[in-house]
Design an enzyme around this catalytic site. Structure first.
Site, short mmCIF file in Angstrom:
data_model
loop_
_atom_site.label_atom_id
_atom_site.label_comp_id
_atom_site.label_asym_id
_atom_site.label_seq_id
_atom_site.Cartn_x
_atom_site.Cartn_y
_atom_site.Cartn_z
N ARG A 1 -1.87 -14.25 24.39
CA ARG A 1 -1.28 -13.03 23.85
C ARG A 1 0.02 -13.34 23.12
O ARG A 1 0.45 -12.59 22.24
CB ARG A 1 -1.03 -12.01 24.98
N TYR B 1 -3.84 5.97 4.38
CA TYR B 1 -5.04 5.91 5.20
C TYR B 1 -4.92 6.93 6.33
O TYR B 1 -3.84 7.14 6.89
CB TYR B 1 -5.19 4.49 5.74
N ASP C 1 1.31 -1.83 2.40
CA ASP C 1 -0.07 -2.11 2.78
C ASP C 1 -0.77 -2.68 1.56
O ASP C 1 -1.02 -1.97 0.58
CB ASP C 1 -0.75 -0.81 3.25
N LYS D 1 -11.04 -6.10 5.98
CA LYS D 1 -11.59 -5.81 4.67
C LYS D 1 -11.78 -7.09 3.85
O LYS D 1 -12.56 -7.95 4.22
CB LYS D 1 -10.67 -4.80 3.96
#
Length: 398
Positions: A63, A116, A188, A213
């Protein structure tokens, strides 16, 4: 590994394959290994304590860091031109970690006029829980921006091109105003990827990707990346990434590394196909409007031509007719799947108002330019003639 001055001498396409990985540090494996482990051992207790204290480099727990993930982060930092990168379990994990990491209760965020849907949902939640306000702006002039900046504005958050209206924001203008006011700029860059646009080179502070994406490119992985200066992202790593825990798995990081190797080739083909589809849509009588950064008839084309290499692989267009007409067109498609996401080898189509942006109230959607007749097309890698043939036959059923 290509490093330092040597790396700077190579082109983008070469960096997508070589940057961030040194085989002789991994038993000479040509491909980065998947370090599928949750934890790492220490030689001594003192070594473990030193690593936890940040006094010694080394891995502790996946992590907090993992060699496969490190390779991805180094490669993305190099491609975007940033000091460091952080990898996350999703694009929204990256967005939320960065926004929460650089704001505090009662701050204000200035946003591009269009976001978004889930980013909008996050901002709404932060407003409700922590009184972090936000304002939408078209960011078209210095005067308009200044009229929306408040004393407690700590972040300008933008998408460019904007999802799904494809409007392009002038990064030079944003940075000019932000620097005068001491405000961080977060971009973004999902739709463009670092191959088509590199916001950090314009002076922006942090770039975010939904790596699901175009970065991954094959529709088989969920991931997110943030790239920026070391000081800011080290703080994000030590706080919101570590404590909220939206970290990427080693296997997913490996999939993204594999996808990045063909990023330049894919973005060229996505863009070329999109340009061909736009040309066909422009002459079709059932199409009301087209939104694509690479179209020289778009209002933001001049900005796009300055800061983007090509127009990218996403095209939005409005059907001339009603919402039901848009529904009928989508349902008549035979080759093109109906699916959210974008950047896959397959061409995908979706209806933003009822899918990706459905969480946004209708009034706000309309103000953003997201009509019920708007469709978003992620143009894939198929032969463009086949893509157009499918769209054409669907349009001609109206």
């Amino acid at each position: 590994m290509l490093g330092g001055d040597t790396l700077n001498n190579y082109k983008f396409e070469t960096k997508t394959i070589h940057a961030g990985y040194e085989p002789n540090q991994h038993f000479d494996s040509l491909t980065p290994p998947i370090y599928q482990t949750s934890t790492f051992t220490f030689d001594t207790l003192e070594q473990g304590a030193s690593r936890f204290a940040g006094l010694e480099d080394g891995y502790v727990y996946s992590r907090l860091g993992n060699p496969t993930v490190t390779a991805l982060e180094k490669r993305m930092a190099e491609l975007e031109g940033g000091e460091v990168a952080l990898a996350f379990s999703s694009g929204m994990a990256a967005v939320s970690a960065v926004i929460i990491g650089i704001t505090k209760a009662s701050d204000h965020i200035l946003c591009s006029k269009g976001l978004y849907g889930c980013t909008f949902g996050l901002l709404d939640m932060l407003k409700e829980k922590y009184n972090i306000g936000y304002t939408f702006s078209d960011l078209s002039s210095k005067e308009e921006m200044l009229s929306n900046i408040r004393e407690n504005t700590t972040c300008i958050y933008i998408e460019t091109p904007v999802n799904p209206t494809m409007n392009v924001i002038d990064l030079q203008l944003i940075v000019q105003v932000a620097k005068e006011k001491g405000i961080k700029v977060v971009v973004d860059n999902t739709f463009s990827t670092p191959y088509l646009q590199q916001p950090l080179k314009f002076g922006c502070d942090i770039v975010i990707h939904s790596a699901t994406k175009f970065i991954g490119g094959h529709g088989d992985v969920i991931g997110g990346v943030a790239v920026g200066d070391k000081a800011t992202l080290t703080q994000v790593k030590k706080t919101t990434q570590k404590d909220i825990g939206g970290v990427i798995s080693p296997f997913d990081a490996w999939l993204l590394l594999r996808g990045i190797k063909t990023l330049a080739l894919r973005m060229e083909r996505h863009s070329e196909n999109a340009e061909k589809i736009v040309a066909q849509l422009k002459s079709h009588p059932k199409v009301k409007a087209i939104y694509y950064p690479g179209d020289n008839e778009q209002p933001s084309y001049e900005i796009a031509s300055r800061q983007m290499k090509k127009g990218g692989g996403v095209v939005s267009f409005e059907i001339k007719g009603s919402f039901q007409d848009a529904v009928n067109v989508v349902n008549k498609l035979k080759l093109i799947p109906i699916a959210v996401s974008l950047g896959d080898a397959e061409t995908l189509i979706q209806h933003p108002a009822s899918m990706t942006h459905a969480v946004i109230p209708e009034k706000v959607r309309n103000e953003m330019g997201i009509s019920n007749e708007l469709l978003r097309l992620s143009v894939g890698l198929e032969a463009w003639e086949d893509i157009w043939s499918d769209i054409k036959q669907a349009l001609e059923t109206l």
